[in-house]
Design an enzyme around this catalytic site. Structure first.
Site, short mmCIF file in Angstrom:
data_model
loop_
_atom_site.label_atom_id
_atom_site.label_comp_id
_atom_site.label_asym_id
_atom_site.label_seq_id
_atom_site.Cartn_x
_atom_site.Cartn_y
_atom_site.Cartn_z
N LYS A 22 4.19 4.58 -13.81
CA LYS A 22 4.54 3.16 -13.66
C LYS A 22 3.28 2.32 -13.42
O LYS A 22 3.09 1.27 -14.03
CB LYS A 22 5.49 3.00 -12.48
CG LYS A 22 5.71 1.57 -12.01
CD LYS A 22 6.71 1.45 -10.88
CE LYS A 22 6.12 1.71 -9.53
NZ LYS A 22 5.35 0.61 -8.94
N ASN A 23 2.42 2.81 -12.51
CA ASN A 23 1.27 2.00 -12.09
C ASN A 23 0.11 2.00 -13.08
O ASN A 23 -0.88 1.31 -12.87
CB ASN A 23 0.82 2.41 -10.69
CG ASN A 23 1.88 2.04 -9.65
OD1 ASN A 23 2.82 1.30 -9.96
ND2 ASN A 23 1.75 2.57 -8.46
N CYS A 117 6.30 -8.26 0.72
CA CYS A 117 7.41 -7.33 0.42
C CYS A 117 7.63 -6.50 1.67
O CYS A 117 6.98 -6.68 2.69
CB CYS A 117 7.08 -6.47 -0.80
SG CYS A 117 5.95 -5.14 -0.39
N ARG A 122 0.73 -8.28 1.58
CA ARG A 122 0.18 -8.03 0.25
C ARG A 122 -0.40 -9.30 -0.40
O ARG A 122 0.04 -9.77 -1.43
CB ARG A 122 1.24 -7.39 -0.64
CG ARG A 122 1.75 -6.11 0.03
CD ARG A 122 2.67 -5.31 -0.81
NE ARG A 122 1.98 -4.68 -1.92
CZ ARG A 122 2.64 -3.99 -2.86
NH1 ARG A 122 3.93 -3.90 -2.80
NH2 ARG A 122 1.97 -3.43 -3.86
N ASP A 305 1.34 6.09 -1.48
CA ASP A 305 2.64 6.18 -2.16
C ASP A 305 3.31 7.54 -1.99
O ASP A 305 4.43 7.73 -2.45
CB ASP A 305 2.49 5.87 -3.65
CG ASP A 305 2.16 4.41 -3.88
OD1 ASP A 305 1.77 4.06 -5.02
OD2 ASP A 305 2.24 3.63 -2.92
N ARG A 397 13.32 1.28 -9.42
CA ARG A 397 12.12 0.56 -9.87
C ARG A 397 11.03 1.54 -10.27
O ARG A 397 10.17 1.23 -11.08
CB ARG A 397 11.58 -0.30 -8.72
CG ARG A 397 12.49 -1.42 -8.30
CD ARG A 397 11.80 -2.34 -7.32
NE ARG A 397 10.47 -2.66 -7.80
CZ ARG A 397 9.60 -3.35 -7.08
NH1 ARG A 397 9.90 -3.74 -5.88
NH2 ARG A 397 8.40 -3.65 -7.56
C1 EPZ Z 1 -1.01 -0.81 -6.00
O1 EPZ Z 1 -0.53 -1.95 -5.33
C2 EPZ Z 1 0.23 -0.03 -6.40
N1 EPZ Z 1 1.06 -0.83 -7.30
C3 EPZ Z 1 1.01 0.35 -5.14
O2 EPZ Z 1 2.12 1.14 -5.55
C4 EPZ Z 1 0.11 1.18 -4.24
O3 EPZ Z 1 0.80 1.48 -3.04
C5 EPZ Z 1 -1.15 0.39 -3.92
O4 EPZ Z 1 -1.82 0.00 -5.14
C6 EPZ Z 1 -2.15 1.20 -3.09
O5 EPZ Z 1 -2.48 2.37 -3.78
C7 EPZ Z 1 0.69 -0.95 -8.59
O6 EPZ Z 1 -0.32 -0.43 -9.02
C8 EPZ Z 1 1.58 -1.77 -9.47
P1 EPZ Z 1 -3.71 -2.96 -3.25
P2 EPZ Z 1 -1.55 -3.17 -5.01
O7 EPZ Z 1 -4.11 -4.28 -3.79
O8 EPZ Z 1 -2.59 -3.24 -6.04
C9 EPZ Z 1 -4.62 -5.48 0.64
C10 EPZ Z 1 4.34 1.79 -5.62
O9 EPZ Z 1 5.05 2.29 -4.75
N2 EPZ Z 1 -5.01 -6.56 -0.29
O10 EPZ Z 1 -4.51 -1.76 -3.61
O11 EPZ Z 1 -0.71 -4.37 -4.74
C11 EPZ Z 1 -3.15 -5.14 0.58
O12 EPZ Z 1 -2.40 -5.99 1.42
C12 EPZ Z 1 3.43 0.64 -5.27
O13 EPZ Z 1 4.27 2.18 -6.81
C13 EPZ Z 1 -5.54 -7.74 0.22
O14 EPZ Z 1 -5.66 -7.91 1.44
O15 EPZ Z 1 -2.20 -2.67 -3.66
C14 EPZ Z 1 -3.12 -3.71 1.04
O16 EPZ Z 1 -3.14 -3.69 2.45
C15 EPZ Z 1 3.64 0.19 -3.84
N3 EPZ Z 1 -5.92 -8.73 -0.63
C16 EPZ Z 1 -4.45 -3.13 0.51
O17 EPZ Z 1 -5.26 -4.27 0.22
C17 EPZ Z 1 -5.81 -8.59 -2.00
O18 EPZ Z 1 -6.19 -9.52 -2.74
C18 EPZ Z 1 -4.31 -2.31 -0.77
O19 EPZ Z 1 -3.56 -3.08 -1.67
C19 EPZ Z 1 -5.27 -7.37 -2.50
C20 EPZ Z 1 -4.89 -6.38 -1.64
#
Ligand code: EPZ
Length: 418
Positions: A22-23, A117, A122, A305, A397
């Site tokens: 998915k990702n 969420c 996020r 995850d 999802r």
């Molecule tokens: C990706 O989400 C994945 N989703 C998530 O999978 C996964 O849990 C996550 O990466 C971490 O590996 C997809 O790829 C579609 P991040 P993403 O930006 O990119 C903070 C699932 O279950 N952050 O790496 O949204 C954020 O709040 C989903 O398949 C900021 O502060 O995650 C988090 O604490 C859930 N500012 C951390 O960084 C930003 O601009 C990591 O988030 C961006 C992120």
């Protein structure tokens, strides 16, 4: 409302066919926006999030069709609407990935700010910071990100923290920027590398993907591509955790052992026997596992995850384990639900202490987010009696035909509508 009914206490044996990731699929679908040529994507998982992304691309004006082999053909030649509306973005945060490609190719985009969420706020500040560094003007107007740039320019961008979609969004944007962009402290997830392979096939000039420093030299335009999405390492890990919990044997074909090393190492350390033959993996568990301590981290660390799934596994381990969630601030909502089944779990901030018990008893539980749902299913598979998991729209999802795949392993699990 649908729910899954699980009769626990059954060992699982058999082979599971892991779907496309998915990702990886979600950012690769957005890459279609970078070219006016037709692109073909294979091995797309049949998931609600993928359907939502295809709906969003269709809303923007991308022609979407399925070919006879269930590959998806996309063509962004006649893009008419540079917007991602709230009602689509709120159901899937990854919609923010249309931002980079739309601004890069069309000079502007209006994308609803993805709300928070269940697992955390996020924010997307890193996405915004990177686009501004590349010369974009970014305003927030009535909950929408309004971004414009006559021409993005290459920039040096250092992420304040590792962000997967932040890295992907800016890599997508940089492919058509004027000059060279360097992303430092970039995410190294395999899905980022899969996207980079796809972009390179389109004619993008990218080096360093899969490392913490990615260099993108912008080009004038990009061609179409034909790409098969990589295997879903989280889906594979979920089935491995399930069979490790119930005991039994699992064969998975088409997995890259290096990519799931952080998961297999933990399972082997707790007593699972894991054999690799080429890209086939055989997991055998014939005894109660030892406790598994987890600290989630960006790749190649242990994936967040997989945290809920391993917590479920730890509820009946032979001892006490500690799980530390370092990525999201609220990713322990499965704890209360696991305790309804008799699990002994204490949480202090982002640390959970799990004291293994000799049995769990089935009960009604409620899914709160995608991966928590998977953890509850694993707990239901090891609890005695019946467990009913509600709100399984979260599950659909990210997991394709989960009850069918578990059923083929011998699980007593069915989907009912009440
Ligand atoms: C990706 O989400 C994945 N989703 C998530 O999978 C996964 O849990 C996550 O990466 C971490 O590996 C997809 O790829 C579609 P991040 P993403 O930006 O990119 C903070 C699932 O279950 N952050 O790496 O949204 C954020 O709040 C989903 O398949 C900021 O502060 O995650 C988090 O604490 C859930 N500012 C951390 O960084 C930003 O601009 C990591 O988030 C961006 C992120």
């Amino acid at each position: 409302m649908e729910k899954l009914l699980i009769q626990g206490g059954v060992k699982l044996f058999g082979e599971v066919n892991v779907s496309g990731a998915k990702n990886a699929a979600l950012p690769i679908l957005c890459a279609s926006l970078l070219t006016s040529e037709t692109v073909r994507i294979d091995n797309l998982p049949h998931l609600h999030d993928v359907t939502t992304m295809l709906t969003l691309l269709g809303h923007i004006g991308v022609d979407v069709e399925l070919d006879e082999k269930m590959g998806v053909l996309l063509c962004a030649k006649n893009v008419s609407c540079l917007q991602a509306p709230y009602d689509l973005v709120r159901t899937m945060r990854a919609s923010v990935l249309v931002l980079g490609p739309l601004v890069a190719r069309f000079g502007k985009a209006k994308v609803s700010l993805p709300g928070g969420c269940a697992i955390g706020q996020r924010p997307v500040d890193q996405h915004i910071k990177g686009l501004e560094a590349m010369g974009a003007r970014v305003e927030i107007d009535q909950g929408y990100l309004c971004v414009s740039a006559e021409q993005l320019v290459g920039a040096e961008i250092v992420f304040d923290l590792v962000t997967v979609t932040g890295t992907e969004n800016l890599m997508l944007a940089a492919t058509l920027a004027d000059g060279v962009t360097t992303l430092r402290n970039a995410a190294m997830e395999p899905e980022v590398l899969d996207l980079a392979k796809c972009l390179t096939a389109m004619g993008a000039k990218i080096t360093g993907a899969g490392t913490e420093t990615i260099r993108i030299e912008g080009v004038q335009s990009l061609n179409g591509f034909d790409h098969a999405v990589m295997f879903d390492r989280i889906e594979a890990g979920t089935y491995m955790a399930a069979v490790a919990a119930t005991g039994g044997e699992l064969l998975i074909k088409g997995v890259d052992a290096n990519i799931i090393n952080s998961i297999t190492t933990k399972l082997a350390g707790a007593g699972a026997v894991i054999k690799h033959e080429g890209d086939d993996l055989l997991l055998t568990v014939s005894r109660r596992l030892s406790p598994i301590d987890i600290k989630t981290a960006p790749y190649p660390g242990f994936p967040t995850d997989m945290q809920a799934q391993f917590m479920a596994l730890d509820t009946m381990a032979d001892g006490t384990s500690t799980i530390s969630e370092t990525i999201f601030e609220n990713r322990f909502m499965h704890v209360q639900e696991l305790k309804r089944l008799g699990a002994k779990i204490q949480t202090q901030g982002n640390i959970a202490i799990i004291q293994g018990v000799s049995s769990l008893a089935g009960a009604e539980v409620m899914a709160t987010d995608l991966r928590a749902s998977a953890g509850l299913i694993i707990a239901g598979l090891i609890a005695s009696g019946e467990t009913a998991v509600g709100r399984i729209y979260h599950l659909d999802r990210g997991y394709e035909r989960i009850e069918e795949k578990f059923g083929r392993l011998g699980a007593k699990i069915k989907r009912v509508t009440n």
